[in-house]
Design a protein around this motif. Structure first.
Motif, PDB file in Angstrom:
ATOM      1  N   LEU A   1       0.908  -1.106   0.132  1.00  0.00           N
ATOM      2  CA  LEU A   1       0.178   0.055   0.100  1.00  0.00           C
ATOM      3  C   LEU A   1       0.892   1.349  -0.221  1.00  0.00           C
ATOM      4  O   LEU A   1       0.563   2.217  -0.709  1.00  0.00           O
ATOM      5  CB  LEU A   1      -0.951   0.120   1.203  1.00  0.00           C
ATOM      6  N   LEU A   2       1.948   1.347   0.729  1.00  0.00           N
ATOM      7  CA  LEU A   2       2.773   2.587   0.726  1.00  0.00           C
ATOM      8  C   LEU A   2       3.526   2.668  -0.603  1.00  0.00           C
ATOM      9  O   LEU A   2       3.849   3.698  -0.847  1.00  0.00           O
ATOM     10  CB  LEU A   2       3.985   2.167   2.055  1.00  0.00           C
ATOM     11  N   THR A   3       3.715   1.574  -1.207  1.00  0.00           N
ATOM     12  CA  THR A   3       4.541   1.534  -2.535  1.00  0.00           C
ATOM     13  C   THR A   3       3.703   2.416  -3.556  1.00  0.00           C
ATOM     14  O   THR A   3       3.972   3.320  -4.036  1.00  0.00           O
ATOM     15  CB  THR A   3       4.826   0.312  -3.097  1.00  0.00           C
ATOM     16  N   VAL A   4       2.248   2.084  -3.695  1.00  0.00           N
ATOM     17  CA  VAL A   4       1.257   2.871  -4.407  1.00  0.00           C
ATOM     18  C   VAL A   4       1.218   3.947  -3.792  1.00  0.00           C
ATOM     19  O   VAL A   4       1.146   5.181  -4.701  1.00  0.00           O
ATOM     20  CB  VAL A   4      -0.102   2.043  -4.091  1.00  0.00           C
ATOM     21  N   LEU A   5       1.183   4.645  -2.515  1.00  0.00           N
ATOM     22  CA  LEU A   5       1.100   5.702  -2.070  1.00  0.00           C
ATOM     23  C   LEU A   5       2.412   6.776  -2.518  1.00  0.00           C
ATOM     24  O   LEU A   5       2.059   7.892  -3.065  1.00  0.00           O
ATOM     25  CB  LEU A   5       1.091   5.659  -0.421  1.00  0.00           C
ATOM     26  N   LEU A   6       3.391   6.026  -2.410  1.00  0.00           N
ATOM     27  CA  LEU A   6       4.693   6.830  -2.828  1.00  0.00           C
ATOM     28  C   LEU A   6       4.859   7.080  -4.317  1.00  0.00           C
ATOM     29  O   LEU A   6       5.522   8.045  -4.857  1.00  0.00           O
ATOM     30  CB  LEU A   6       6.101   6.126  -2.502  1.00  0.00           C
ATOM     31  N   ALA A   7       4.073   6.311  -5.122  1.00  0.00           N
ATOM     32  CA  ALA A   7       4.031   6.375  -6.595  1.00  0.00           C
ATOM     33  C   ALA A   7       3.008   7.282  -7.068  1.00  0.00           C
ATOM     34  O   ALA A   7       2.871   7.340  -8.516  1.00  0.00           O
ATOM     35  CB  ALA A   7       3.846   4.836  -7.394  1.00  0.00           C
ATOM     36  N   LEU A   8       2.136   7.787  -6.494  1.00  0.00           N
ATOM     37  CA  LEU A   8       1.088   8.746  -6.611  1.00  0.00           C
ATOM     38  C   LEU A   8       2.000   9.986  -7.358  1.00  0.00           C
ATOM     39  O   LEU A   8       2.759  10.618  -6.986  1.00  0.00           O
ATOM     40  CB  LEU A   8       0.196   9.175  -5.500  1.00  0.00           C
ATOM     41  N   PRO A   9       0.789  10.539  -8.376  1.00  0.00           N
ATOM     42  CA  PRO A   9       1.330  11.866  -8.679  1.00  0.00           C
ATOM     43  C   PRO A   9       1.772  13.109  -7.826  1.00  0.00           C
ATOM     44  O   PRO A   9       2.308  14.061  -8.167  1.00  0.00           O
ATOM     45  CB  PRO A   9       0.220  12.288  -9.959  1.00  0.00           C
ATOM     46  N   ALA A  10       1.000  13.122  -6.857  1.00  0.00           N
ATOM     47  CA  ALA A  10       0.975  14.235  -5.777  1.00  0.00           C
ATOM     48  C   ALA A  10       2.381  14.053  -5.074  1.00  0.00           C
ATOM     49  O   ALA A  10       2.943  15.057  -4.736  1.00  0.00           O
ATOM     50  CB  ALA A  10      -0.188  13.954  -4.794  1.00  0.00           C
ATOM     51  N   VAL A  11       2.773  12.833  -4.710  1.00  0.00           N
ATOM     52  CA  VAL A  11       4.164  12.727  -4.240  1.00  0.00           C
ATOM     53  C   VAL A  11       5.255  13.221  -5.100  1.00  0.00           C
ATOM     54  O   VAL A  11       6.125  13.974  -4.768  1.00  0.00           O
ATOM     55  CB  VAL A  11       4.429  11.413  -3.958  1.00  0.00           C
ATOM     56  N   LYS A  12       4.870  13.018  -6.499  1.00  0.00           N
ATOM     57  CA  LYS A  12       5.858  13.441  -7.388  1.00  0.00           C
ATOM     58  C   LYS A  12       5.796  14.984  -7.390  1.00  0.00           C
ATOM     59  O   LYS A  12       7.105  15.629  -7.685  1.00  0.00           O
ATOM     60  CB  LYS A  12       5.857  12.859  -8.985  1.00  0.00           C
ATOM     61  N   ARG A  13       4.879  15.573  -7.421  1.00  0.00           N
ATOM     62  CA  ARG A  13       4.723  16.989  -7.505  1.00  0.00           C
ATOM     63  C   ARG A  13       5.388  17.846  -6.425  1.00  0.00           C
ATOM     64  O   ARG A  13       6.111  18.775  -6.371  1.00  0.00           O
ATOM     65  CB  ARG A  13       3.315  17.466  -7.632  1.00  0.00           C
ATOM     66  N   ALA A  14       5.307  16.795  -5.061  1.00  0.00           N
ATOM     67  CA  ALA A  14       5.663  17.647  -4.111  1.00  0.00           C
ATOM     68  C   ALA A  14       7.430  17.594  -3.946  1.00  0.00           C
ATOM     69  O   ALA A  14       7.988  18.260  -3.203  1.00  0.00           O
ATOM     70  CB  ALA A  14       5.021  16.802  -2.659  1.00  0.00           C
ATOM     71  N   VAL A  15       7.883  16.317  -4.414  1.00  0.00           N
ATOM     72  CA  VAL A  15       9.367  16.345  -3.965  1.00  0.00           C
ATOM     73  C   VAL A  15      10.084  16.039  -5.370  1.00  0.00           C
ATOM     74  O   VAL A  15      11.156  15.781  -5.407  1.00  0.00           O
ATOM     75  CB  VAL A  15       9.550  14.890  -3.165  1.00  0.00           C
ATOM     76  N   HIS A  16       9.546  16.679  -6.465  1.00  0.00           N
ATOM     77  CA  HIS A  16      10.118  16.738  -7.657  1.00  0.00           C
ATOM     78  C   HIS A  16      11.609  17.085  -7.701  1.00  0.00           C
ATOM     79  O   HIS A  16      12.588  16.585  -8.277  1.00  0.00           O
ATOM     80  CB  HIS A  16       9.198  16.952  -8.873  1.00  0.00           C
ATOM     81  N   PRO A  17      11.813  18.451  -7.281  1.00  0.00           N
ATOM     82  CA  PRO A  17      13.250  18.927  -7.380  1.00  0.00           C
ATOM     83  C   PRO A  17      14.080  18.237  -6.355  1.00  0.00           C
ATOM     84  O   PRO A  17      15.307  18.303  -6.861  1.00  0.00           O
ATOM     85  CB  PRO A  17      12.927  20.374  -6.861  1.00  0.00           C
ATOM     86  N   LEU A  18      13.772  17.318  -5.500  1.00  0.00           N
ATOM     87  CA  LEU A  18      14.663  16.729  -4.584  1.00  0.00           C
ATOM     88  C   LEU A  18      15.012  15.211  -5.404  1.00  0.00           C
ATOM     89  O   LEU A  18      16.231  14.973  -5.366  1.00  0.00           O
ATOM     90  CB  LEU A  18      14.106  16.465  -3.310  1.00  0.00           C
ATOM     91  N   ILE A  19      14.067  14.640  -5.878  1.00  0.00           N
ATOM     92  CA  ILE A  19      14.310  13.353  -6.398  1.00  0.00           C
ATOM     93  C   ILE A  19      14.800  13.535  -7.904  1.00  0.00           C
ATOM     94  O   ILE A  19      15.795  12.878  -8.318  1.00  0.00           O
ATOM     95  CB  ILE A  19      13.004  12.448  -6.915  1.00  0.00           C
TER      96      ILE A  19
END
Length: 357
Positions: free
Chosen positions: A307-325
């Motif tokens: 479940l946490l894998t799915v959560l971390l792969a959501l677009p919202a997570v990408k938008r939030a930490v994109h500059p870091l990742i």
């Protein structure tokens, strides 16, 4: 080929990448339990038979798109910046909270999961160095290096040198892989046989978990560290390669072809990979694993990891930490070109990073 088949070329590998990151998260979540739970030990052993070889394989496949030229230089710069950022973050948090035993806080010793970034950087350089020789020579050389790595007189975690060489053959295979080369294998009959074979390997993990040192599957330990100082210990590595190839081929039977939500999740696995370690290490340092003793508890850990894998792969997570990742390295690329312009040119070729290889 049809437009649908063209679309499936990458979707199959993206689907595979997401299923593998689920396995990565699940295996790392199970690791604190493997000494206390036989179920955790067996699942952990089964996952390690294929998940790292296949992850390296699929990484090699996607590297073919941006290995050379300007795109390749930018990819190397981005991996380097990612490594510096997350090596710093994980080391700081480990010093303050995690306190993982046996960890060396140095940029020359990747922090746990960050070995993959260090090795990915090296795999790209090694492929560039070998690109002018045939696949047979590349594969023979990489297997030889992977086998000889076990004879190193020092621990292979430094600069991830051992894993770099041990898993190099899978990167080479992935780099030369195309959808057409595997599509004929993934017929309904093969898929059914592959799934059955993978489940048999899961059942066999009941035996191998007691007889196979997982250190052989990690790829980071020397033969002496594994208790095999014999001159012929490299032959065991060859046997492990065969086991990993069989387990990897069998797992492919689970991978769907069609593009969809799984493929979209698969395009964001880097976010899961770099962030899930904070969750695992935080949970381990909190002491919560001390309360997990039952089979039900182990199953809950695996479900929560999925479940946490799915959560971390959501677009919202990408938008939030994109500059870091995925930090912007364009400015570094420009700066490196400006430095290069001050060096003398040779043989009439402009001394610029973007010149094609």
């Amino acid at each position: 080929m049809s437009g649908r088949s063209d679309q499936s070329r990458d979707s199959f590998f993206l689907n595979l990448r997401f299923l593998l990151i689920v396995c990565v998260f699940a295996a790392n979540a199970l690791e604190p339990l493997i000494d206390a739970s036989s179920l955790a030990n067996r699942w952990y052993t089964w996952i390690f038979m294929f998940h790292m070889p296949l992850f390296v394989w699929v990484t090699g496949y996607f590297a073919r798109k941006n290995l050379k030229g300007e795109a390749g230089a930018k990819a190397l710069l981005q991996i380097m910046v990612q490594y510096i950022i997350f090596q710093s973050l994980y080391s700081l948090l480990d010093t303050a909270f995690f306190h993982v035993q046996g960890v060396h806080h140095s940029f020359f010793a990747p922090y746990l999961l960050l070995w993959f970034l260090a090795s990915h950087f090296c795999w790209r350089l090694l492929m560039l160095a070998m690109r002018r020789v045939s696949l047979a020579v590349q594969l023979t050389t990489s297997i030889l290096l992977g086998t000889l790595a076990g004879y190193l007189p020092f621990e292979g975690t430094w600069l991830s040198i051992s894993r770099t060489f041990v898993f190099l053959p899978f990167f080479v295979l992935g780099y030369h892989m195309t959808y057409e080369k595997i599509s004929f294998l993934l017929t309904p009959r093969f898929r059914a046989a592959a799934i059955a074979g993978s489940l048999l390997m899961l059942a066999a993990a009941v035996w191998t978990s007691a007889h196979l040192q997982t250190g052989w599957l990690y790829g980071s330990m020397t033969y002496t560290g594994l208790g095999h100082g014999e001159w012929y210990a490299g032959l065991i590595r060859i046997g492990i390669y065969l086991l990993q190839l069989a387990a990897s081929a069998a797992f492919l039977g689970f991978v769907p072809f069609a593009a969809g939500w799984l493929s979209r999740m698969g395009s964001r696995t880097l976010y899961v990979f770099l962030l899930h370690g904070f969750i695992i290490r935080g949970a381990a340092s909190s002491g919560i694993y001390a309360y997990i003793h039952t089979t039900f508890g182990t199953l809950c850990v695996m479900i929560v990891a999925c479940l946490l894998t799915v959560l971390l792969a959501l677009p919202a997570v990408k938008r939030a930490v994109h500059p870091l990742i995925e930090p912007n390295v364009g400015w570094l690329f420009i700066y490196a070109n400006r430095i290069a312009e001050h060096f003398p040119k040779s043989r009439g070729v402009p001394n610029r990073m973007q010149s094609k290889s």
